[in-house]
Design a protein around this motif. Structure first.
Motif, short mmCIF file in Angstrom:
data_model
loop_
_atom_site.label_atom_id
_atom_site.label_comp_id
_atom_site.label_asym_id
_atom_site.label_seq_id
_atom_site.Cartn_x
_atom_site.Cartn_y
_atom_site.Cartn_z
N GLN A 51 0.82 -1.23 0.00
CA GLN A 51 0.00 0.00 0.00
C GLN A 51 0.85 1.27 0.00
OE1 GLN A 51 -2.67 -1.51 3.33
NE2 GLN A 51 -4.14 -0.42 2.04
N CYS A 105 -10.69 0.07 3.51
CA CYS A 105 -9.29 -0.15 3.14
C CYS A 105 -8.70 1.19 2.72
CB CYS A 105 -9.23 -1.14 1.97
SG CYS A 105 -7.56 -1.46 1.37
N LEU A 106 -7.48 1.47 3.18
CA LEU A 106 -6.86 2.77 2.87
C LEU A 106 -6.62 2.93 1.36
CD1 LEU A 106 -4.28 3.13 5.79
CD2 LEU A 106 -6.43 4.37 5.48
N HIS A 148 -7.13 -9.22 6.65
CA HIS A 148 -7.20 -8.22 5.58
C HIS A 148 -5.78 -7.88 5.09
CE1 HIS A 148 -9.04 -4.36 3.87
NE2 HIS A 148 -7.76 -4.13 3.80
N GLU A 149 -4.86 -7.67 6.04
CA GLU A 149 -3.50 -7.26 5.66
C GLU A 149 -2.71 -8.42 5.03
OE1 GLU A 149 -3.28 -4.23 5.56
OE2 GLU A 149 -4.83 -3.70 6.99
N HIS A 152 -3.51 -8.61 1.47
CA HIS A 152 -2.74 -7.64 0.67
C HIS A 152 -1.39 -8.22 0.25
CE1 HIS A 152 -4.86 -3.81 0.52
NE2 HIS A 152 -5.13 -3.84 1.81
CO CO Z 1 -6.50 -2.73 2.88
#
Ligand code: CO
Length: 190
Positions: A51, A105-106, A148-149, A152
């Motif tokens: 990210q 989510c960012l 979630h991470e 990614h």
């Molecule tokens: Co995210």
């Protein structure tokens, strides 16, 4: 430490499977500092290295500071309560059950919808010094956030795990993200 620019949905780096960290050196510590700074600055509870454009198997989380506040008796000011965690080369080694709740989510500003996750997981990871550790998390925000991470790090995104696919299409459309990109991430062999 410096705050980095957040990668938005549509950037191919978010669909790449990250590479494992081999060297536990100064540049890894710098990456982790940048990740925390970027996460806190954006009021996120978790952030994965892709990210900020770095395709490495590193994630940071802090599920407390955004919601747990206290008043400092000396200064009478409201302070955040910090619980920073770093997981390097994390892998889910056991999983069971199911839970559904809203996630954001960012990399997807303003997008929130119901996501399906395991209710209980055991994660194997390395700490900042490279020491191997395991963690059991169950039925809470931390359990959800770590899943979630880790996704990614495998090139997967929360749009791949919706409770209701129609809801996701609608909310992505409303926020100008178009459809779900169809790049299939390679399968990670843990
Ligand atoms: Co995210």
């Amino acid at each position: 430490m410096s705050k980095q620019k957040l990668v938005q949905y549509g950037d191919p780096v978010l669909r790449k499977v990250t590479s494992r960290v081999i060297k536990f050196d100064k540049s890894l510590r710098k990456l982790i500092e940048d990740m925390f700074e970027t996460m806190y600055a954006n009021e996120g509870i978790g952030l994965a290295a892709p990210q900020i454009g770095v395709s490495k198997r590193v994630l940071v989380v802090d599920v407390d500071y955004a919601s747990k506040r206290y008043v400092d008796e000396k200064t009478n000011k409201e302070e955040a309560s910090y619980s920073p965690l770093v997981l390097i080369n994390p892998v889910v080694i056991q999983k069971e059950g199911e839970m559904v709740s809203k996630e954001g989510c960012l990399s997807f500003p303003n997008v929130y919808f119901d996501v399906i996750r395991y209710k209980k997981i055991i994660v194997r990871y390395q700490d900042l010094l490279g020491k191997e550790r395991k963690m059991l998390v169950e039925d809470n925000l931390l359990c959800r956030c770590i899943q979630h991470e880790i996704d990614h790090l495998d090139g997967k995104l929360f749009v791949d795990r919706p409770a209701d696919a129609d809801e996701v299409k609608k909310v992505l459309d409303e926020n100008g993200f178009g459809g779900i990109d169809s790049v299939a991430p390679p399968i990670l062999i843990a």
